[in-house]
Design an enzyme around this catalytic site. Sequence first.
Site, PDB file in Angstrom:
ATOM      1  N   GLN A 178       0.891  -1.167   0.000  1.00  0.00           N
ATOM      2  CA  GLN A 178       0.000   0.000   0.000  1.00  0.00           C
ATOM      3  C   GLN A 178       0.927   1.215   0.000  1.00  0.00           C
ATOM      4  O   GLN A 178       1.419   1.622   1.046  1.00  0.00           O
ATOM      5  CB  GLN A 178      -0.921  -0.009   1.223  1.00  0.00           C
ATOM      6  CG  GLN A 178      -1.711   1.290   1.427  1.00  0.00           C
ATOM      7  CD  GLN A 178      -2.492   1.727   0.195  1.00  0.00           C
ATOM      8  OE1 GLN A 178      -3.188   0.925  -0.420  1.00  0.00           O
ATOM      9  NE2 GLN A 178      -2.363   2.988  -0.191  1.00  0.00           N
ATOM     10  N   GLN A 180       0.446   4.456  -1.386  1.00  0.00           N
ATOM     11  CA  GLN A 180      -0.041   5.818  -1.175  1.00  0.00           C
ATOM     12  C   GLN A 180      -0.142   6.070   0.326  1.00  0.00           C
ATOM     13  O   GLN A 180      -0.596   5.180   1.042  1.00  0.00           O
ATOM     14  CB  GLN A 180      -1.424   6.021  -1.808  1.00  0.00           C
ATOM     15  CG  GLN A 180      -1.771   7.499  -1.963  1.00  0.00           C
ATOM     16  CD  GLN A 180      -3.163   7.741  -2.546  1.00  0.00           C
ATOM     17  OE1 GLN A 180      -4.010   6.858  -2.538  1.00  0.00           O
ATOM     18  NE2 GLN A 180      -3.400   8.936  -3.029  1.00  0.00           N
ATOM     19  N   PRO A 304      -6.105  -1.991   4.570  1.00  0.00           N
ATOM     20  CA  PRO A 304      -6.531  -0.867   5.412  1.00  0.00           C
ATOM     21  C   PRO A 304      -7.438   0.163   4.730  1.00  0.00           C
ATOM     22  O   PRO A 304      -7.848   1.125   5.381  1.00  0.00           O
ATOM     23  CB  PRO A 304      -5.200  -0.217   5.825  1.00  0.00           C
ATOM     24  CG  PRO A 304      -4.250  -0.566   4.738  1.00  0.00           C
ATOM     25  CD  PRO A 304      -4.680  -1.905   4.206  1.00  0.00           C
ATOM     26  N   GLY A 306     -10.792   1.058   1.738  1.00  0.00           N
ATOM     27  CA  GLY A 306     -11.916   0.512   0.989  1.00  0.00           C
ATOM     28  C   GLY A 306     -11.423   0.059  -0.372  1.00  0.00           C
ATOM     29  O   GLY A 306     -11.739  -1.024  -0.865  1.00  0.00           O
ATOM     30  N   GLY A 307     -10.625   0.931  -0.973  1.00  0.00           N
ATOM     31  CA  GLY A 307     -10.054   0.601  -2.261  1.00  0.00           C
ATOM     32  C   GLY A 307      -8.828   1.449  -2.511  1.00  0.00           C
ATOM     33  O   GLY A 307      -8.632   2.480  -1.869  1.00  0.00           O
ATOM     34  N   MET A 308      -7.986   0.985  -3.412  1.00  0.00           N
ATOM     35  CA  MET A 308      -6.789   1.734  -3.804  1.00  0.00           C
ATOM     36  C   MET A 308      -6.638   1.601  -5.307  1.00  0.00           C
ATOM     37  O   MET A 308      -6.631   0.499  -5.854  1.00  0.00           O
ATOM     38  CB  MET A 308      -5.559   1.188  -3.061  1.00  0.00           C
ATOM     39  CG  MET A 308      -4.258   1.848  -3.479  1.00  0.00           C
ATOM     40  SD  MET A 308      -4.218   3.623  -3.044  1.00  0.00           S
ATOM     41  CE  MET A 308      -3.265   4.260  -4.419  1.00  0.00           C
ATOM     42  N   GLU A 309      -6.511   2.760  -5.953  1.00  0.00           N
ATOM     43  CA  GLU A 309      -6.622   2.849  -7.411  1.00  0.00           C
ATOM     44  C   GLU A 309      -5.353   2.463  -8.157  1.00  0.00           C
ATOM     45  O   GLU A 309      -4.980   3.124  -9.126  1.00  0.00           O
ATOM     46  CB  GLU A 309      -7.032   4.271  -7.774  1.00  0.00           C
ATOM     47  CG  GLU A 309      -5.987   5.375  -7.459  1.00  0.00           C
ATOM     48  CD  GLU A 309      -6.086   5.976  -6.073  1.00  0.00           C
ATOM     49  OE1 GLU A 309      -6.577   5.280  -5.153  1.00  0.00           O
ATOM     50  OE2 GLU A 309      -5.660   7.131  -5.879  1.00  0.00           O
ATOM     51  N   HIS A 333     -15.538   4.434  -7.692  1.00  0.00           N
ATOM     52  CA  HIS A 333     -14.546   5.416  -7.246  1.00  0.00           C
ATOM     53  C   HIS A 333     -13.141   5.037  -7.729  1.00  0.00           C
ATOM     54  O   HIS A 333     -12.450   5.854  -8.348  1.00  0.00           O
ATOM     55  CB  HIS A 333     -14.605   5.505  -5.715  1.00  0.00           C
ATOM     56  CG  HIS A 333     -13.633   6.465  -5.116  1.00  0.00           C
ATOM     57  ND1 HIS A 333     -13.982   7.740  -4.753  1.00  0.00           N
ATOM     58  CD2 HIS A 333     -12.315   6.353  -4.834  1.00  0.00           C
ATOM     59  CE1 HIS A 333     -12.922   8.358  -4.264  1.00  0.00           C
ATOM     60  NE2 HIS A 333     -11.899   7.545  -4.304  1.00  0.00           N
ATOM     61  N   GLU A 334     -12.745   3.812  -7.461  1.00  0.00           N
ATOM     62  CA  GLU A 334     -11.368   3.422  -7.842  1.00  0.00           C
ATOM     63  C   GLU A 334     -11.202   3.440  -9.355  1.00  0.00           C
ATOM     64  O   GLU A 334     -10.166   3.842  -9.875  1.00  0.00           O
ATOM     65  CB  GLU A 334     -10.997   2.057  -7.256  1.00  0.00           C
ATOM     66  CG  GLU A 334     -11.128   1.944  -5.732  1.00  0.00           C
ATOM     67  CD  GLU A 334     -10.579   3.113  -4.946  1.00  0.00           C
ATOM     68  OE1 GLU A 334      -9.637   3.788  -5.418  1.00  0.00           O
ATOM     69  OE2 GLU A 334     -11.095   3.388  -3.843  1.00  0.00           O
ATOM     70  N   HIS A 337     -10.674   6.921 -10.632  1.00  0.00           N
ATOM     71  CA  HIS A 337      -9.297   7.416 -10.485  1.00  0.00           C
ATOM     72  C   HIS A 337      -8.474   7.175 -11.753  1.00  0.00           C
ATOM     73  O   HIS A 337      -7.427   7.801 -11.929  1.00  0.00           O
ATOM     74  CB  HIS A 337      -8.599   6.730  -9.313  1.00  0.00           C
ATOM     75  CG  HIS A 337      -8.772   7.412  -7.984  1.00  0.00           C
ATOM     76  ND1 HIS A 337      -8.413   8.722  -7.764  1.00  0.00           N
ATOM     77  CD2 HIS A 337      -9.240   6.957  -6.797  1.00  0.00           C
ATOM     78  CE1 HIS A 337      -8.647   9.035  -6.498  1.00  0.00           C
ATOM     79  NE2 HIS A 337      -9.163   7.988  -5.879  1.00  0.00           N
ATOM     80  N   GLU A 356      -9.035  13.321  -5.067  1.00  0.00           N
ATOM     81  CA  GLU A 356     -10.155  12.654  -4.390  1.00  0.00           C
ATOM     82  C   GLU A 356     -11.498  13.354  -4.598  1.00  0.00           C
ATOM     83  O   GLU A 356     -12.531  12.699  -4.694  1.00  0.00           O
ATOM     84  CB  GLU A 356      -9.852  12.494  -2.890  1.00  0.00           C
ATOM     85  CG  GLU A 356      -8.649  11.599  -2.590  1.00  0.00           C
ATOM     86  CD  GLU A 356      -8.769  10.173  -3.118  1.00  0.00           C
ATOM     87  OE1 GLU A 356      -9.869   9.771  -3.537  1.00  0.00           O
ATOM     88  OE2 GLU A 356      -7.746   9.458  -3.118  1.00  0.00           O
ATOM     89  N   ASP A 412      -1.250  12.102   5.199  1.00  0.00           N
ATOM     90  CA  ASP A 412      -2.561  11.544   5.587  1.00  0.00           C
ATOM     91  C   ASP A 412      -3.560  12.642   5.938  1.00  0.00           C
ATOM     92  O   ASP A 412      -4.770  12.473   5.747  1.00  0.00           O
ATOM     93  CB  ASP A 412      -2.432  10.639   6.823  1.00  0.00           C
ATOM     94  CG  ASP A 412      -1.836   9.284   6.490  1.00  0.00           C
ATOM     95  OD1 ASP A 412      -1.688   8.985   5.292  1.00  0.00           O
ATOM     96  OD2 ASP A 412      -1.525   8.540   7.440  1.00  0.00           O
ATOM     97  N   TYR A 420     -12.535  14.765  -0.203  1.00  0.00           N
ATOM     98  CA  TYR A 420     -13.475  13.922  -0.940  1.00  0.00           C
ATOM     99  C   TYR A 420     -14.813  14.629  -1.161  1.00  0.00           C
ATOM    100  O   TYR A 420     -15.281  14.775  -2.284  1.00  0.00           O
ATOM    101  CB  TYR A 420     -13.758  12.630  -0.162  1.00  0.00           C
ATOM    102  CG  TYR A 420     -12.614  11.643  -0.146  1.00  0.00           C
ATOM    103  CD1 TYR A 420     -11.601  11.751   0.810  1.00  0.00           C
ATOM    104  CD2 TYR A 420     -12.543  10.604  -1.051  1.00  0.00           C
ATOM    105  CE1 TYR A 420     -10.557  10.835   0.847  1.00  0.00           C
ATOM    106  CE2 TYR A 420     -11.503   9.687  -1.018  1.00  0.00           C
ATOM    107  CZ  TYR A 420     -10.510   9.811  -0.072  1.00  0.00           C
ATOM    108  OH  TYR A 420      -9.479   8.918  -0.047  1.00  0.00           O
TER     109      TYR A 420
END
Length: 641
Positions: A178, A180, A304, A306-309, A333-334, A337, A356, A412, A420
């Site tokens: 992960q 980002q 960790p 919901g989603g990562m693009e 959403h992803e 992106h 976002e 962060d 968002y």
Amino acid sequence: MSYRFTTAFSLALVITLAGCSRETKTSDAPLVESPEEVEAVFSAPIETPLDRFTYSNYNDIRVTNADLTLDVNFDKKVIDGVAVLDFEYLNRDANVIVLDTNDLTIKSIEANSNGSWVTADYTLGEDEPVFGSRLEVALPEKAEQLRITYTTSPDAEGLQWLSADQTAGKKYPFLFSQNQPIFARTMVPLQDTPAVRMTYTATVTTPPELIALMSASQDEGPRDGEYSFSMPQPIPSYLLAITVGDLAFKPINDHIGVYAEAYIVDEAAAEFEDTPNMEEATAAFYGPYKWGRYDMLVLPPSFPFGGMENPRLSFLTPTLIAGDKSLTNVVAHELAHSWSGNLVTNANWSDAWLNEGFTSYVENRVMEALYGQGRAVMERALDLESLKRAVSEAERPELTQLKLPNDLNHPDDAFSNVAYVKGMFFLKFLETRFGRNDFDAFLKEYFEHFAFQSIVTEDFLAYFEDHLWGNAPDAMTKEEIIEWVYGQGLPGTIEAPVSDAFAQVAVHQSQWLAGEKSANDIPTAGWTTHEWLHFINSLPDDLSQANFSELDTAFSLSTSQNAEIAFAWYMQSIKGGYAPAMAPLDDFLMRVGRGKFIYRLYQALIDAGQREWAAEVFARARSGYHPIAQRRIDTIFAEAE
Ligand code: BES
Ligand code: ZN
């Protein structure tokens, strides 16, 4: 007054103005008052401040390609890597290249100068908690390539190593990254900033039973423990991604499919079967999908987010699989992106709303296109509730601005609901003022114009002025846009979504609360997840134990299999001291590592005087959480001391 202006926006000035406004103005007051102040905001050259979360000297030298050889060692929980970095000089006099690393052990560095590899001198700086260690390499004359041999740490913050036991299959270990916002540097030494884009190729060696996937196209070949990848389009470092595990694949169409552990792959493919329609809808609005395949990877529950693009391969939490497609907005959403974020990228984390906010807007448009107004409005209404909470809880009022100050403590901090949801509502505001047709055409051009570039807020504003606002100057005022982009809190021109379905829910809720009907008489049979979420989130603070228990008996909320509903219910139960929810909550916290849920649950437990109970659960759950989540929750407990 004319709204045409040829030069653009002064960041420095705006920050100064925003700074001045802190003591003297509330969010209701305009950020800048005199006509001169307003003009000044719009008339200085665009400044792109350096990303302060990278050590790299990316304005002197820029990495353009990384060729990675990665040997994934599950016994030691390390990746042994060789990174060959190509770079170009922006400043011909530069004779050092500075890279980001975090918890990497550097074994050797060579530079390619005139076709031969020579050992290069380097210094590795102190390990700083947020930044990691600065790696400075002395460059021989005309060097344009470096070869760095290194090893990652078992504690690398961007990598989670799961034992076989922690997977559903229980037979093989699992690894996922992960990266980002700034964890690529825990996997590869590079210029870890969204201001720099590079292409990459990779060869990954794994135990032969496992497969490796990356955010790239994969060469075809057998499952034999050696895999090759190539990402020919330039991407920022945070989109570099890897996973290794015993994964099954199920196609949805000829270029979209799902990877997951075998036990869940059919369910996942069914849950996400509308993804091709999402892609079509997004492409119809904003131009073709530019990345080739679009696959989804369903990770173990400790993922960790919901989603990562990650490009070509979105990473998703299994908590999206509710059985009724009610949480697939995260897929929209992803996927979105792929335009906002992966094509057009924030050059600086203080401009994260460009990623976002635009993505949340596109996501909501796609949900509307596929499932209708009703659902899109409900999703916006739920989002607005969370934005209001985020604004009221912000640690510093500046953190409620779309354009954030440049002195964040950690990137962060840029990813609150402000980026968002306030970002989405800003674009909704523009859509309303300019009309959907013109606004869609504008956004499509914007994605095309800035494709594969990294930009700041002021680049967007200047383009917006030239390509949309300039043609319809009366559509809005400069004061309105300044309030949205640089102002704090909720702007006066925000359009609150009105959901008829939610209004019905409210009617039934108040009848029930007034004792006019029992829980069983609330007509919940046709309720969607969204209606449930609205019902639960809007329960009064002083709900009686009898009320809690009546709802739980009627609807089994404490054991809901829908993670969003369960989460919403646990939040209320914690606040209201509803003890029967605690055992299922314990189970949830042991099972699910998605930050959106668990950070707020631990915080709520502490706030409700349940610190000891929470600490005991965390002690049991911690080793199953991702390192990012472990750090965040450690901080939650430390700050509550
Ligand atoms: N890019 C984010 C995830 C992220 C943000 C990772 C900040 C690291 C730092 C991703 O696109 C995202 O926004 N995910 C959301 C889902 C979305 C529907 C709001 C999430 O994970 O909840
Ligand atoms: Zn996102």
